[in-house]
Design a protein around this motif. Structure first.
Motif, mmCIF file in Angstrom:
data_model
loop_
_atom_site.group_PDB
_atom_site.id
_atom_site.type_symbol
_atom_site.label_atom_id
_atom_site.label_comp_id
_atom_site.label_asym_id
_atom_site.label_seq_id
_atom_site.Cartn_x
_atom_site.Cartn_y
_atom_site.Cartn_z
ATOM 1 N N ILE A 49 27.115 53.783 19.305
ATOM 2 C CA ILE A 49 26.892 53.762 20.754
ATOM 3 C C ILE A 49 25.866 54.822 21.136
ATOM 4 O O ILE A 49 24.961 54.575 21.943
ATOM 5 N N ALA A 50 25.981 56.017 20.557
ATOM 6 C CA ALA A 50 25.011 57.074 20.873
ATOM 7 C C ALA A 50 23.608 56.671 20.428
ATOM 8 O O ALA A 50 22.623 56.894 21.146
ATOM 9 N N LEU A 51 23.500 56.062 19.249
ATOM 10 C CA LEU A 51 22.195 55.634 18.752
ATOM 11 C C LEU A 51 21.603 54.563 19.669
ATOM 12 O O LEU A 51 20.401 54.585 19.985
ATOM 13 N N ALA A 52 22.440 53.620 20.115
ATOM 14 C CA ALA A 52 21.964 52.586 21.035
ATOM 15 C C ALA A 52 21.469 53.198 22.341
ATOM 16 O O ALA A 52 20.421 52.799 22.876
ATOM 17 N N GLN A 53 22.209 54.162 22.853
ATOM 18 C CA GLN A 53 21.776 54.804 24.087
ATOM 19 C C GLN A 53 20.445 55.520 23.899
ATOM 20 O O GLN A 53 19.506 55.353 24.694
ATOM 21 N N MET A 54 20.349 56.324 22.856
ATOM 22 C CA MET A 54 19.151 57.145 22.669
ATOM 23 C C MET A 54 17.908 56.286 22.440
ATOM 24 O O MET A 54 16.860 56.500 23.059
ATOM 25 N N GLN A 94 32.356 49.730 25.751
ATOM 26 C CA GLN A 94 31.313 49.674 24.729
ATOM 27 C C GLN A 94 30.111 48.846 25.174
ATOM 28 O O GLN A 94 28.956 49.260 24.988
ATOM 29 N N ARG A 95 30.372 47.673 25.770
ATOM 30 C CA ARG A 95 29.257 46.817 26.169
ATOM 31 C C ARG A 95 28.358 47.527 27.174
ATOM 32 O O ARG A 95 27.123 47.459 27.093
ATOM 33 N N LEU A 96 28.973 48.222 28.113
ATOM 34 C CA LEU A 96 28.194 48.942 29.122
ATOM 35 C C LEU A 96 27.442 50.109 28.496
ATOM 36 O O LEU A 96 26.232 50.262 28.693
ATOM 37 N N LEU A 97 28.148 50.942 27.733
ATOM 38 C CA LEU A 97 27.526 52.147 27.196
ATOM 39 C C LEU A 97 26.360 51.825 26.264
ATOM 40 O O LEU A 97 25.397 52.600 26.168
ATOM 41 N N ALA A 98 26.429 50.694 25.553
ATOM 42 C CA ALA A 98 25.380 50.333 24.595
ATOM 43 C C ALA A 98 24.346 49.377 25.181
ATOM 44 O O ALA A 98 23.490 48.888 24.449
ATOM 45 N N VAL A 130 20.067 60.522 12.018
ATOM 46 C CA VAL A 130 19.811 59.085 11.862
ATOM 47 C C VAL A 130 18.798 58.619 12.901
ATOM 48 O O VAL A 130 17.897 57.820 12.590
ATOM 49 N N LEU A 131 18.913 59.104 14.134
ATOM 50 C CA LEU A 131 17.916 58.779 15.155
ATOM 51 C C LEU A 131 16.509 59.122 14.670
ATOM 52 O O LEU A 131 15.580 58.296 14.753
#
Length: 582
Positions: free
Chosen positions: A292-297, A343-347, A481-482
């Motif tokens: 989720i963090a990777l998707a956001q960033m 999850q759907r919203l955050l990503a 990873v980012l």
């Protein structure tokens, strides 16, 4: 850009990378399908120890697939990297089955014992008992890695556990040379490890602490692995090993039961997917916070022409994306079997766009200005390996016992060094753990609950290239990873991606942390002028306050589909790692 420097002090020239973006949040026409049209010319494995890489390649040579090799690599790492991982801990495995095109995430994260309530981690004055959270019996969760071996073999492997565990059994019995990081780690943790009789039997077997160059043998661990190979799940979670694990924990004041040990199960979960610049990113779902963090960033960063910016401005934007993702990590993420995660919203790309709108292009956002309560929507430790086989199957595996040598407690007669993953729960809400990250109710311990993790095994898939990547590093895993994804996107090789210099921001504390050599003085000053606090090890070295610093142990493999070529990259910071194409 920071990823133009592929060694800690070496600058390399890059041709400008194309930054033609796919639409935000959209994978580029399922590039997985394009990757099915061909098969790799061989196999590639990158891991943190040469013995593990060789074990995996040998299993492939004997007719095994990438999933069999993953068991072999993981088990050998469990023997030769007790500082980082082991069968007394847990891990995540991201699998791609080439025949079906299916991706699956194997969750073998440790679980909370029923007795481990938050009150158990408070001292007499109601303060947080850090020693109990990180050392000994109360710090250990129920291990998951042995169950993962059994599950992966039964569902995806071709060879029996007696073959895939054989290298680890042999190395545990016959021994291997102690390397510098292992000896230094023991010296740092010796005062804790030598509290426990079972640990002393293993690490003081020669009458003194282990030293670099010693041959380190673990006959009890070899026997435990033999029982696992022979009896499967029951060989570890029940029977003589299970009984010794429960007895060993309870003898040191903990409260495990045979029933909860035998009740452990791995979980298969659907990976997180999103698009970035024509790549499909396939990555870790909760209880990992990484995907989720990777998707956001990455979705925050997607519209920016980072490669056209000077290093200070591109770093500023990357840091601001990190700040926002880690803030959300703190409040919303936990074990999805116990808490509702949006999850759907955050990503989503729309949510990322909203976060992007709060970023000033020239000024840092003080972390205290990002809400400190939920909005109404809602290093050395750990190890990673990456595998691609000749059929196109692939595995990214990240496993851990948490801090150096985990809890320090070896259950007598088992050789199993137990984790200290209970510290990854929010044992006292709002109190940082050993990595400085905080949590609240979503990550509070409950019986059978899995603690939040930063482990982020990841696939990158495009019509022209496939990459598997991951690293240890505690809360810094996600940002490493980012940077690896950004490196591949900029056209770097696997070796160069593994060598990238690293920096990190995690909302709180409000500072950019960096490896030695990541930022020159001018870039650091420009970031400070924007309002960032920048912690550069070389500044503190010059003042005599610390030594130089390097992070992680990045392991990656890539398949260049267009040229049908494999490559591997192992972190140059780790002299015993190995990436090999065969």
């Amino acid at each position: 850009m920071p990823w133009r420097r592929v060694a800690l002090s070496l600058l390399i020239a890059l041709a400008p990378a194309s930054l033609a973006f796919a639409a935000e949040g959209q994978a580029a026409a399922r590039p997985q399908q394009a990757a099915q049209a061909a098969t790799p010319p061989g196999a590639a494995i990158a891991s943190a120890h040469a013995l593990a890489t060789e074990a995996g390649l040998d299993v492939l040579a004997e007719g095994g697939n990438a999933f069999d090799a993953a068991i072999a690599v993981s088990a050998v790492l469990s023997v030769v990297e007790p500082i980082s991982s082991g069968i007394g801990g847990g891990g995540f495995f991201l699998l791609h089955d080439a025949a079906s095109g299916r991706d699956v995430f194997i969750d073998a994260r440790e679980m909370s014992p029923a007795a481990a309530t938050p009150e158990r981690y408070l001292d007499a004055d109601g303060g947080f008992d850090r020693d109990r959270a990180t050392n000994g019996a109360w710090s250990a969760g129920i291990p998951g890695l042995p169950a993962a071996f059994v599950h992966i073999q039964a569902q995806y492997g071709k060879l029996p556990l007696s073959r895939t565990l054989a290298p680890a059994i042999s190395i545990a019995r016959e021994g291997f040379p102690v390397y510098g990081r292992m000896a230094r780690g023991y010296a740092a943790r010796s005062s804790v490890m030598e509290r426990y009789p079972g640990t002393r039997e293993v690490y003081l077997a020669g009458g003194r602490p282990i030293q670099e160059g010693d041959i380190f043998r673990q006959p009890d661990l070899a026997r435990t692995l033999e029982l696992l190979a022979e009896k499967g799940f029951d060989g570890f979670y029940r029977g003589e090993v299970g009984a010794k694990l429960v007895a060993g924990v309870n003898a040191e004041g903990g409260q495990w039961t045979a029933d909860e040990l035998a009740a452990y199960r791995v979980r298969e979960r659907e990976p997180i997917r999103f698009g970035y610049h024509g790549w499909e990113i396939v990555t870790a779902p909760p209880p990992s916070s990484g995907g989720i963090a990777l998707a956001q960033m990455l979705q925050i960063l997607a519209p920016y022409a980072l490669d056209d910016m000077d290093e200070a401005h591109s770093t500023h934007l990357v840091v601001e994306s990190m700040r926002r993702a880690y803030r959300d990590r703190t409040f919303y993420l936990g074990d999805p079997d116990f808490v509702e995660i949006p999850q759907r919203l955050l990503a989503s790309a729309d949510y990322a766009a909203g976060l992007r709108a709060t970023i000033h292009p020239e000024k840092a956002t003080p972390s205290e200005l990002l809400s400190g309560a939920p909005t109404p929507l809602e290093d050395e430790e750990t190890t990673h390996f990456s595998i691609i086989d000749a059929d196109g199957n692939r595995v990214g595996g990240t496993q851990t016992v948490n801090l150096l040598y985990g809890s320090g407690l070896v259950a007598p007669g088992t050789g199993v060094l137990l984790n200290n993953e209970m510290d990854d729960f929010a044992l006292k809400p709002g109190t940082p753990n050993a990595f400085g990250v905080m949590g609240f109710d979503a990550n509070a311990p409950q019986p059978g609950k899995r603690m939040l993790s930063s482990m982020t095994p990841t696939f990158m898939v495009s019509p022209d290239k496939v990459a598997v990547l991951g690293t240890p590093g505690g809360s810094r895993i996600i940002t490493m990873v980012l940077l690896g994804v950004l490196g591949y996107d900029a056209g770097l090789s696997a070796a160069d991606v593994a060598a990238l210099p690293r920096y990190h921001h995690q909302w709180m504390p409000d500072a950019i942390q960096a490896e030695t050599g990541t930022f020159d003085a001018a870039t650091a000053q420009a970031l400070r002028a924007m309002g960032h606090t920048v912690v550069r090890p070389e500044d503190e070295v010059a003042e005599g306050r610390r030594s130089s610093d390097a992070w992680g142990n990045f392991q990656t493999v890539a398949w260049d589909i267009a040229n049908n070529r494999l490559e591997g990259g192992t972190d140059p910071r780790n002299p015993v790692g190995k990436a090999e194409v065969r």
